[in-house]
Design a protein around this motif. Structure first.
Motif, mmCIF file in Angstrom:
data_model
loop_
_atom_site.group_PDB
_atom_site.id
_atom_site.type_symbol
_atom_site.label_atom_id
_atom_site.label_comp_id
_atom_site.label_asym_id
_atom_site.label_seq_id
_atom_site.Cartn_x
_atom_site.Cartn_y
_atom_site.Cartn_z
ATOM 1 N N PHE A 173 -152.573 28.203 -67.441
ATOM 2 C CA PHE A 173 -153.031 27.851 -66.106
ATOM 3 C C PHE A 173 -151.992 28.256 -65.058
ATOM 4 C CE2 PHE A 173 -153.087 24.872 -62.546
ATOM 5 C CZ PHE A 173 -154.361 25.107 -62.056
ATOM 6 N N ALA A 174 -150.728 27.914 -65.301
ATOM 7 C CA ALA A 174 -149.669 28.239 -64.341
ATOM 8 C C ALA A 174 -149.533 29.746 -64.169
ATOM 9 C CB ALA A 174 -148.340 27.630 -64.792
ATOM 10 N N ARG A 175 -149.665 30.491 -65.260
ATOM 11 C CA ARG A 175 -149.540 31.956 -65.169
ATOM 12 C C ARG A 175 -150.689 32.550 -64.356
ATOM 13 N NH1 ARG A 175 -148.358 36.880 -66.358
ATOM 14 N NH2 ARG A 175 -149.653 38.266 -67.561
ATOM 15 N N ILE A 176 -151.897 32.100 -64.589
ATOM 16 C CA ILE A 176 -153.046 32.614 -63.841
ATOM 17 C C ILE A 176 -152.888 32.316 -62.355
ATOM 18 C CG2 ILE A 176 -155.534 32.361 -63.451
ATOM 19 C CD1 ILE A 176 -155.749 31.823 -66.507
ATOM 20 N N VAL A 177 -152.485 31.106 -62.029
ATOM 21 C CA VAL A 177 -152.302 30.741 -60.622
ATOM 22 C C VAL A 177 -151.186 31.573 -60.005
ATOM 23 C CG1 VAL A 177 -151.623 28.876 -59.062
ATOM 24 C CG2 VAL A 177 -153.272 28.434 -60.880
ATOM 25 N N THR A 234 -149.478 35.326 -50.385
ATOM 26 C CA THR A 234 -149.364 34.153 -49.518
ATOM 27 C C THR A 234 -148.154 34.209 -48.594
ATOM 28 O OG1 THR A 234 -148.088 32.960 -51.190
ATOM 29 C CG2 THR A 234 -150.491 32.683 -51.220
ATOM 30 N N GLY A 235 -147.342 35.236 -48.727
ATOM 31 C CA GLY A 235 -146.162 35.354 -47.881
ATOM 32 C C GLY A 235 -144.948 34.663 -48.468
ATOM 33 N N ASP A 236 -145.103 34.077 -49.653
ATOM 34 C CA ASP A 236 -143.991 33.398 -50.305
ATOM 35 C C ASP A 236 -143.909 33.856 -51.758
ATOM 36 O OD1 ASP A 236 -141.973 31.747 -51.132
ATOM 37 O OD2 ASP A 236 -143.113 29.892 -50.939
ATOM 38 N N PRO A 237 -143.297 35.038 -51.988
ATOM 39 C CA PRO A 237 -143.239 35.556 -53.362
ATOM 40 C C PRO A 237 -142.420 34.659 -54.293
ATOM 41 C CG PRO A 237 -141.867 36.884 -51.908
ATOM 42 C CD PRO A 237 -142.624 35.929 -51.036
ATOM 43 N N HIS A 238 -141.521 33.869 -53.736
ATOM 44 C CA HIS A 238 -140.700 32.995 -54.577
ATOM 45 C C HIS A 238 -141.541 31.896 -55.229
ATOM 46 C CE1 HIS A 238 -137.096 35.007 -53.341
ATOM 47 N NE2 HIS A 238 -137.387 34.806 -52.067
ATOM 48 N N SER A 239 -142.580 31.425 -54.531
ATOM 49 C CA SER A 239 -143.403 30.373 -55.128
ATOM 50 C C SER A 239 -144.177 30.905 -56.331
ATOM 51 C CB SER A 239 -144.337 29.750 -54.094
ATOM 52 O OG SER A 239 -145.294 30.682 -53.660
ATOM 53 N N ALA A 240 -144.643 32.152 -56.256
ATOM 54 C CA ALA A 240 -145.317 32.755 -57.412
ATOM 55 C C ALA A 240 -144.331 32.930 -58.560
ATOM 56 C CB ALA A 240 -145.946 34.090 -57.024
ATOM 57 N N ALA A 241 -143.115 33.338 -58.239
ATOM 58 C CA ALA A 241 -142.093 33.520 -59.271
ATOM 59 C C ALA A 241 -141.739 32.179 -59.923
ATOM 60 C CB ALA A 241 -140.843 34.161 -58.677
ATOM 61 N N LYS A 242 -141.695 31.112 -59.142
ATOM 62 C CA LYS A 242 -141.409 29.789 -59.708
ATOM 63 C C LYS A 242 -142.524 29.349 -60.652
ATOM 64 C CE LYS A 242 -138.594 28.130 -55.899
ATOM 65 N NZ LYS A 242 -138.514 27.209 -54.764
ATOM 66 N N LEU A 243 -143.764 29.670 -60.307
ATOM 67 C CA LEU A 243 -144.875 29.344 -61.201
ATOM 68 C C LEU A 243 -144.789 30.142 -62.501
ATOM 69 C CD1 LEU A 243 -148.030 28.853 -58.976
ATOM 70 C CD2 LEU A 243 -147.172 27.308 -60.720
ATOM 71 N N VAL A 244 -144.355 31.391 -62.410
ATOM 72 C CA VAL A 244 -144.156 32.189 -63.623
ATOM 73 C C VAL A 244 -143.073 31.538 -64.481
ATOM 74 C CG1 VAL A 244 -143.328 34.405 -64.532
ATOM 75 C CG2 VAL A 244 -144.985 34.362 -62.659
ATOM 76 N N ASP A 245 -141.988 31.088 -63.843
ATOM 77 C CA ASP A 245 -140.928 30.399 -64.588
ATOM 78 C C ASP A 245 -141.464 29.137 -65.260
ATOM 79 O OD1 ASP A 245 -139.099 32.322 -63.819
ATOM 80 O OD2 ASP A 245 -138.203 31.097 -62.228
ATOM 81 N N THR A 246 -142.299 28.394 -64.536
ATOM 82 C CA THR A 246 -142.901 27.192 -65.105
ATOM 83 C C THR A 246 -143.763 27.550 -66.306
ATOM 84 O OG1 THR A 246 -142.868 26.030 -62.989
ATOM 85 C CG2 THR A 246 -144.470 25.256 -64.617
ATOM 86 N N SER A 247 -144.555 28.607 -66.161
ATOM 87 C CA SER A 247 -145.406 29.056 -67.259
ATOM 88 C C SER A 247 -144.575 29.426 -68.487
ATOM 89 C CB SER A 247 -146.243 30.257 -66.803
ATOM 90 O OG SER A 247 -146.958 30.797 -67.896
ATOM 91 N N LEU A 248 -143.503 30.181 -68.263
ATOM 92 C CA LEU A 248 -142.645 30.590 -69.381
ATOM 93 C C LEU A 248 -141.973 29.390 -70.039
ATOM 94 C CD1 LEU A 248 -141.026 33.796 -67.829
ATOM 95 C CD2 LEU A 248 -142.771 33.688 -69.630
ATOM 96 N N ALA A 249 -141.535 28.431 -69.230
ATOM 97 C CA ALA A 249 -140.891 27.230 -69.778
ATOM 98 C C ALA A 249 -141.878 26.433 -70.625
ATOM 99 C CB ALA A 249 -140.327 26.376 -68.650
ATOM 100 N N LEU A 250 -143.106 26.300 -70.150
ATOM 101 C CA LEU A 250 -144.121 25.567 -70.913
ATOM 102 C C LEU A 250 -144.477 26.307 -72.202
ATOM 103 C CD1 LEU A 250 -146.367 24.384 -67.965
ATOM 104 C CD2 LEU A 250 -145.047 22.900 -69.508
ATOM 105 N N ARG A 251 -144.553 27.622 -72.128
ATOM 106 C CA ARG A 251 -144.856 28.404 -73.339
ATOM 107 C C ARG A 251 -143.727 28.273 -74.362
ATOM 108 N NH1 ARG A 251 -147.919 33.273 -72.133
ATOM 109 N NH2 ARG A 251 -149.522 31.701 -72.233
#
Length: 196
Positions: free
Chosen positions: A154-158, A167-184
């Motif tokens: 879910f986090a990766r898709i979002v 959205t003008g905030d590439p860091h927020s997408a990168a943080k979600l990718v980090d969250t996805s990787l941590a959960l995986r």
């Protein structure tokens, strides 16, 4: 000249008598114990009492009070995984329209993750909330790794959707990718019996 006496150093009683926050080490240990009992289930009467107190606290003050104990937990721990699940759930409940829009934008670029996440097509705010709640409700279960995998997907898709929507905030997408990787990673550790 007057005599100078070396000042006395305060003893441990002075520090223990000071008002203020609880000992961070004790808070961390309590957070890990609560996380462990929530995921693994109670094994003794004391554990069952802890679960009851935690559930009562969550009902009275909200899950955030408990989740704060997991804030500084390492990502590769049960408490760290629960913190990330809590963050995802809180965000989705606060911004379900945004979550649904970003999920819809990202699912075309992550079809495998879409299947794993398990959101109906097309996902609206209610469906995204239902997904996240279903994932979080799976915490006390034998298949905690599946819960973590679904949340990761879910986090990766979002994250992909957020990047696609620019959205003008590439860091927020990168943080979600980090969250996805941590959960995986936590899911992998859970499957190998190394998530503590």
């Amino acid at each position: 000249m007057t005599r100078f006496d070396k000042p006395a150093l305060p003893g441990p009683a002075l520090f223990s008598a000071q008002p203020g926050a609880a000992d961070p080490a004790e808070m961390t240990a309590a957070g890990h114990r609560i996380a462990h009992v929530l995921v693994r289930g109670p094994r003794a009467a004391a554990d069952q009492e802890l679960v009851e107190r935690v559930l009562h606290l969550a009902d009275e003050d909200g899950l955030g009070t408990i989740a704060e104990l997991w804030l500084h937990a390492p990502a590769d721990s049960i408490a760290g995984a629960l913190w990330r699940l809590y963050l995802l759930r809180t965000w989705v409940h606060r911004q379900p329209d945004v979550a649904a829009r970003e999920f819809a934008a990202g699912k075309a670029f992550a079809p495998v993750d879409e299947v794993l996440a398990g959101v109906v097509d097309p996902p609206g705010p209610d469906e995204v909330i239902a997904l996240v709640d279903t994932v979080v409700r799976g915490i006390v279960a034998a298949d905690f790794d599946v819960t973590l995998d679904r949340a990761s997907a879910f986090a990766r898709i979002v994250a992909v959707g957020r990047a696609q929507l620019d959205t003008g905030d590439p860091h927020s997408a990168a943080k979600l990718v980090d969250t996805s990787l941590a959960l995986r990673r936590a899911a992998e550790l859970e499957r190998s019996g190394k998530l503590h």
